[in-house]
Design a protein around this motif. Structure first.
Motif, PDB file in Angstrom:
ATOM      1  N   PRO A  23      30.118  -7.891   7.736  1.00  0.00           N
ATOM      2  CA  PRO A  23      30.622  -6.596   8.206  1.00  0.00           C
ATOM      3  C   PRO A  23      31.314  -6.739   9.555  1.00  0.00           C
ATOM      4  N   ALA A  26      27.934  -4.911  12.952  1.00  0.00           N
ATOM      5  CA  ALA A  26      26.583  -4.765  12.427  1.00  0.00           C
ATOM      6  C   ALA A  26      25.639  -4.607  13.604  1.00  0.00           C
ATOM      7  N   GLU A  28      21.518  -4.024  14.579  1.00  0.00           N
ATOM      8  CA  GLU A  28      20.231  -4.225  13.946  1.00  0.00           C
ATOM      9  C   GLU A  28      19.139  -3.815  14.920  1.00  0.00           C
ATOM     10  N   THR A  44      19.986   0.904  13.037  1.00  0.00           N
ATOM     11  CA  THR A  44      20.500  -0.201  12.221  1.00  0.00           C
ATOM     12  C   THR A  44      21.589   0.321  11.300  1.00  0.00           C
ATOM     13  N   ASP A  46      25.603  -1.114   9.193  1.00  0.00           N
ATOM     14  CA  ASP A  46      26.732  -2.037   9.046  1.00  0.00           C
ATOM     15  C   ASP A  46      28.004  -1.231   8.846  1.00  0.00           C
TER      16      ASP A  46
END
Lengths: 272, 334
Positions: A23, A26, A28, A44, A46
């Motif tokens: 991606p 991204a 996280e 989180t 993407d």
């Protein structure tokens, strides 16, 4: 990235062709806190390359903070930021910019006392490592810089005001110049932080057209308060409130989402 | 663009200015030649200082260090170590650049009043060295008898030294002008306007601040070299914070937002100093008044006076949000 690194070179080649591209952006389990307040709380998500994603939400939802974390203006207390699969969590702002990330700012952030022309020249020069370090040739005489700069200004309708100081421009023009500077570096990811903020209804409409005309391969994240603009531009809408992502989906889905409606009409997460 | 359009008047103006400066000793009594030498040295220092102050927007109150280091290199090189002219100049330039880099690195994350205080402290530390290392520098007494035998002059005396100073100053001014137009120079101005914007564009802001200090330190030291040979004497006063404050005021009074403003400031202030000193001992009071009046009435300095009259109030007659001509083609979804 780590999974394929153990494979042999040849197999990795064929694997990467089949495997989905990483991606563009991204994040996280990303968190940051100001004092006791978790401005972004364990987020989180993407964003695939080429997607146009609108991030909406009430004031204080953590949208700009999220941009600052992706852009490197802020460091998270926990979590990881990846651009095209590369972990950039500990990279600095200019390094992320060189990795293909560009942004505009919610509060217009330009080289105010320089001319429009100088602003764009510097923005174009930023993408050429040898030019950035040149101290014997005049910036305004470098064809590799002036060519793209002139093209950008003509494309975006600022050519006629190129000799004006930025401070002399109308506010709407400054907002466009913000986008022009971001595009000058030929980014692969563009973060637009409320491009229509402070514009009249009519100007906001034009700005929407401006944003819609951006190249298709560009991954676009746009923070927008104006729902019409957000829903018109985006492939995907991501709703944030109180530092968390409430919902992510196609514009039509989001418009029907009860939680989203609650976030805008009442207290963000029901009780509180 | 604007530079190209208005090029002829500039070229003529520069040539006339250089011609006038070159011919000056033939036109005025020799006392004024000495005064003019001093003006040119301080003007060069002010231009060098302005790379950090005007271009970089960094408030330094420690620039006397570079100037004084250049000055002491000459003083010690001539009287104590028997260095050649080339060695003296190279050591002065290296010292200026090196200490400039140290300034840049040590002040990396400071701005405004904190940068001012930090550069002041650094400058005073170097002043303290000169003041206390009496065995080497002779402390407060300074170093006298710095002869000009080493200077490659066409003749002897004030007149030929004037031409030497003029030559070095013009070459330095040309180099600094060139530098100010280069990508690196423009990027330094960019970091003054908005460090966050420059970083977001991909410029490493700290690097450009360091370069500004190095270039500024280098040319300030060279001005210090000229200064010591001019007075044939150097003392810790050349390193003192008052010298830093003086050059700051010179730049502000002349106009720090323009390239030649600080040089004009030097001409005006040193001429005024000379004239005032003929009538009263209170030069410092007058300098303070000039400074206050400048801040109150000429925020852009003396240069701003001309700019204000010429400022075009051109209306910007294009749509507020221009229509983009970019095509939507090429959009693809996965």
């Amino acid at each position: 990235m780590s999974a394929s690194s153990s494979d042999s070179g040849r197999r990795r080649d064929s694997a990467s062709r089949k495997a989905p591209a990483p991606p563009a952006v991204a994040v996280e389990r990303l968190s940051v806190a100001f004092g006791g307040l978790r401005a972004v709380d364990d987020v989180t998500f993407d964003v695939p390359a080429g997607q146009r994603r609108a991030i909406i939400g009430p004031n204080g939802a953590g949208k700009t903070t999220l941009f600052n974390l992706i852009g490197g203006q802020l460091r998270p207390i926990t979590g990881v930021v990846r651009l095209f699969g590369d972990d950039v969590t500990h990279r600095r702002v200019h390094q992320r910019a060189r990795a293909g990330l560009a942004r505009t700012f919610q509060i217009t952030n330009l080289l105010t006392e320089l001319s429009v022309w100088d602003n764009v020249l510097l923005a174009v020069a930023a993408r050429h490592a040898p030019v950035r370090r040149l101290f014997w040739n005049a910036l305004s005489r470098l064809d590799s810089v002036t060519g793209p700069a002139a093209e950008l200004l003509r494309t975006w309708g600022l050519w006629t005001v190129r000799d004006h100081r930025v401070s002399e421009l109308a506010y709407g023009q400054q907002r466009v110049l913000e986008i022009v500077l971001a595009l000058a570096a030929q980014p692969r990811i563009l973060l637009l932080d409320e491009p229509t903020a402070g514009l009249s209804k009519e100007e906001a409409g034009r700005m929407t057209e401006v944003a819609a005309a951006l190249p298709g391969e560009l991954t676009l994240l746009i923070i927008e308060h104006d729902m019409e603009v957000a829903f018109a531009l985006a492939d995907v809408v991501q709703v944030m409130a109180e530092g968390v992502v409430l919902a992510t989906g196609a514009p039509a889905e989001i418009q029907r989402n009860d939680e989203v409606i609650a976030a805008y009409l009442g207290g963000a997460r029901g009780d509180a | 663009m604007a530079a190209l359009r208005g090029r002829w008047p500039t070229v003529v103006g520069v040539l006339a200015g250089v011609g006038l400066l070159t011919a000056l000793p033939a036109l005025v009594p020799s006392f004024y030649v000495t005064l003019s030498t001093r003006i040119i040295v301080i003007a060069m220092f002010a231009l060098a200082f302005n790379v950090v102050f005007g271009m970089g927007g960094m408030h330094s109150l420690g620039h006397a260090a570079f100037f004084g280091l250049g000055g002491y290199t000459v003083g010690l090189g001539v009287t104590r170590w028997d260095w050649s002219f080339t060695v003296i100049v190279l050591v002065a330039l290296a010292l200026g650049a090196f200490v400039g880099l140290a300034y840049g690195i040590l002040t990396q994350r400071t701005n405004g009043i904190y940068l001012l205080l930090l550069t002041l402290a650094l400058g005073q530390a170097i002043w303290g060295l000169a003041f206390q290392q009496v065995e080497i520098t002779r402390g407060d007494n300074g170093i006298s008898g710095v002869t000009r035998e080493l200077v490659p002059l066409v003749g002897t005396g004030a007149l030929s030294y004037y031409h030497f100073v003029l030559l070095v100053a013009l070459a330095s001014t040309g180099s600094l002008w060139w530098f100010s137009l280069s990508p690196v120079g423009r990027a330094i101005v960019g970091t003054r306007e908005s460090p966050t914007r420059m970083a977001a564009l991909g410029f490493r802001v700290g690097l450009y601040r360091n370069i500004a200090f190095v270039v500024s330190g280098l040319f300030s030291a060279l001005a210090g070299v000229l200064y010591t040979w001019h007075h044939r004497f150097v003392s810790p006063d050349a390193l003192l914070w008052e010298m830093s404050a003086f050059i700051l005021i010179v730049a502000i009074v002349g106009g720090a937002n323009t390239f030649l403003g600080p040089a004009l400031g030097a001409a005006v202030i040193i001429s005024l100093e000379f004239w005032v000193s003929l009538h009263t001992q209170r030069w410092m009071t007058v300098l303070g008044l000039v400074y206050v009046l400048t801040i109150l009435f000429l925020p852009e300095g003396i240069v701003g006076l001309g700019g204000r009259l010429r400022r075009r109030h051109a209306s910007v007659d294009v749509p507020v949000i221009p229509e983009p001509t970019a095509s939507r083609s090429g959009r693809s979804h996965e």
